[in-house]
Scaffold this active site. Structure first.
Site, short mmCIF file in Angstrom:
data_model
loop_
_atom_site.label_atom_id
_atom_site.label_comp_id
_atom_site.label_asym_id
_atom_site.label_seq_id
_atom_site.Cartn_x
_atom_site.Cartn_y
_atom_site.Cartn_z
N HIS A 38 68.89 66.90 -59.85
CA HIS A 38 69.49 65.72 -59.20
C HIS A 38 68.39 64.34 -59.57
O HIS A 38 69.31 63.25 -59.99
CB HIS A 38 69.67 65.79 -58.00
CG HIS A 38 70.36 66.90 -57.34
ND1 HIS A 38 70.01 67.90 -56.69
CD2 HIS A 38 71.83 67.01 -57.54
CE1 HIS A 38 70.90 68.71 -56.53
NE2 HIS A 38 72.04 68.47 -56.91
N ARG A 188 71.04 76.44 -55.24
CA ARG A 188 71.10 77.75 -54.93
C ARG A 188 70.17 78.68 -55.10
O ARG A 188 70.22 79.97 -54.37
CB ARG A 188 72.55 78.43 -55.61
CG ARG A 188 73.80 78.06 -54.72
CD ARG A 188 75.06 78.67 -55.42
NE ARG A 188 76.34 78.18 -54.79
CZ ARG A 188 77.18 77.50 -55.12
NH1 ARG A 188 77.07 77.05 -56.54
NH2 ARG A 188 78.32 77.26 -54.52
#
Ligand code: PAF
Length: 286
Positions: A38, A188
Site C-alpha cells: 500500500h 491476508r
C-alpha cells in the site's frame, strides 16, 4: 492529514482543492491494514497529482458468503500513522451506512472479465469491487487512481469499467511488492501460521519455474499449467483454486504461450487463499 468519513465532506474537500487551488487529485483505494505494498501505491500517487486521497473501507459487498469479512485485518490507528508518514492529504474512512444507505440497489457489473479466474470461486466479488470503485470515483472525482497489479483481474475490470462508463480518470497499475523470499505482500498473509508461511512461497517459486520453462522453449499453456499444478502440490497444506495461462487483456484461455501471456494463480494455503501473477514472454508466433 485530514480524516473524512462522510461523502459530503469528501466532495466538499475536493471541490475546495479544485476551485481554490486548481489542484489535481490522485486516489488510492484500499481496505486498510497497510503494508509496504500500500505504501508504494501512496508513494506513486504522491508523484502523480497535487493532492492524494487514500480511501480506507472494508467493502462488505466484495466478500462472498462464508468469506473472511469479519476476520479481515483492521488497524485504523496504525494506518492513520502510516498514511500521515507517506504525506497523504486526506484519508477517507466512510462506514457502510455512508456507502450503502438503506434502499441501495444499484450495481456495476463488468460481465465477461468477471467470470473466470477469481470470479469462478468468489461469487459476486467483482460486482462488489466495481460498484465500490465506481462510487469512490464519483465521490472523489480523481484525475488519477493507483491500484496494485497483484489483483490483476481487478485491475483489468476497473480499466474496462472506466472505458465502458466514460469515467474520466487515468488508471495506474503498480508492480507487485514482495517479501524477501518472494511472497507477494497481502493483508491476508497475517492469517498464515509459521508452517503455512513456508508453503506460501510456492506461488513465487512456481512463477520462477514458469519463466525458466518458457525460456527453455515450453510453449503449451496446458502442459505448463499441469507442470505447475504438480509442482505446487509438493508443498504441504496447499490446494490449488486455479492456474490460468492466457490472454492478459481479455482473460481468455489460450493454447500457446505467445509474447505477453498472463500466468495467474490462486492457491489455498491452509485456510488462506493467496493470489499471484506474472507476464510470461513466450517466443511462439502462433
Ligand atoms: O484492492 C482492494 O483493496 C479492494 O478491492 C478495493 C480496490 C479497495 C475495493 O474495495
Amino acid at each position: 492529514m485530514e480524516i473524512v468519513s462522510t461523502c459530503s465532506e469528501m466532495r466538499k474537500l475536493v471541490l475546495d482543492w479544485r476551485r481554490n487551488s486548481n489542484f489535481s487529485i490522485c486516489l488510492v483505494p484500499t481496505m486498510g491494514c497497510f503494508h509496504e505494498g500500500h505504501l508504494s501505491l501512496m508513494r506513486t500517487a504522491r508523484e502523480k497529482a497535487d493532492r492524494m486521497v487514500v480511501s480506507l473501507y472494508v467493502n462488505p459487498t466484495q466478500f462472498s458468503p462464508g468469506e473472511d469479512l469479519e476476520q479481515y485485518p483492521r488497524n485504523m490507528r496504525k494506518d492513520i500513522h502510516l498514511a500521515e508518514n507517506e504525506g497523504v492529504h486526506c484519508l477517507f474512512t466512510p462506514d457502510s451506512s455512508e456507502m450503502y444507505p438503506d434502499g441501495f440497489q444499484t450495481w456495476v457489473e463488468v460481465t465477461k472479465l468477471s467470470k473466470g479466474l477469481c470470479g469462478k470461486s468468489r461469487q459476486d466479488h467483482f460486482r462488489g469491487v466495481a460498484t465500490i470503485v465506481a462510487k469512490l470515483f464519483n465521490i472523489v472525482q480523481p484525475d488519477v487512481a493507483v491500484f496494485g497489479q497483484k489483483d490483476y483481474q481487478q485491475l483489468q475490470i476497473i480499466r474496462r469499467m472506466v472505458e465502458d462508463l466514460n469515467i474520466s480518470v487515468e488508471i495506474v497499475g503498480y508492480p507487485i511488492i514482495r517479501e524477501k523470499d518472494g511472497l507477494a505482500m497481502s493483508s491476508r498473509n497475517t492469517y498464515l501460521s509459521q508452517e503455512e508461511r513456508k508453503s506460501a512461497v510456492c506461488l513465487w517459486h512456481a512463477i520462477n519455474r514458469a519463466h525458466e520453462m518458457v525460456a527453455a522453449g515450453m510453449d503449451s499453456c496446458s502442459e505448463l499449467a499441469n507442470h505447475l499444478r504438480e509442482y505446487i502440490k509438493t508443498y504441504p497444506a496447499t490446494r490449488i483454486d486455479y492456474i490460468f495461462i492466457g490472454d492478459p487483456d481479455t482473460l481468455e484461455k489460450k493454447e500457446t504461450i505467445e509474447a505477453r501471456t498472463l500466468l495467474a494463480m490462486a492457491v489455498w494455503v491452509g485456510k488462506t487463499r493467496l493470489i499471484d501473477n506474472t507476464i510470461l514472454m513466450g517466443t511462439s508466433q502462433n
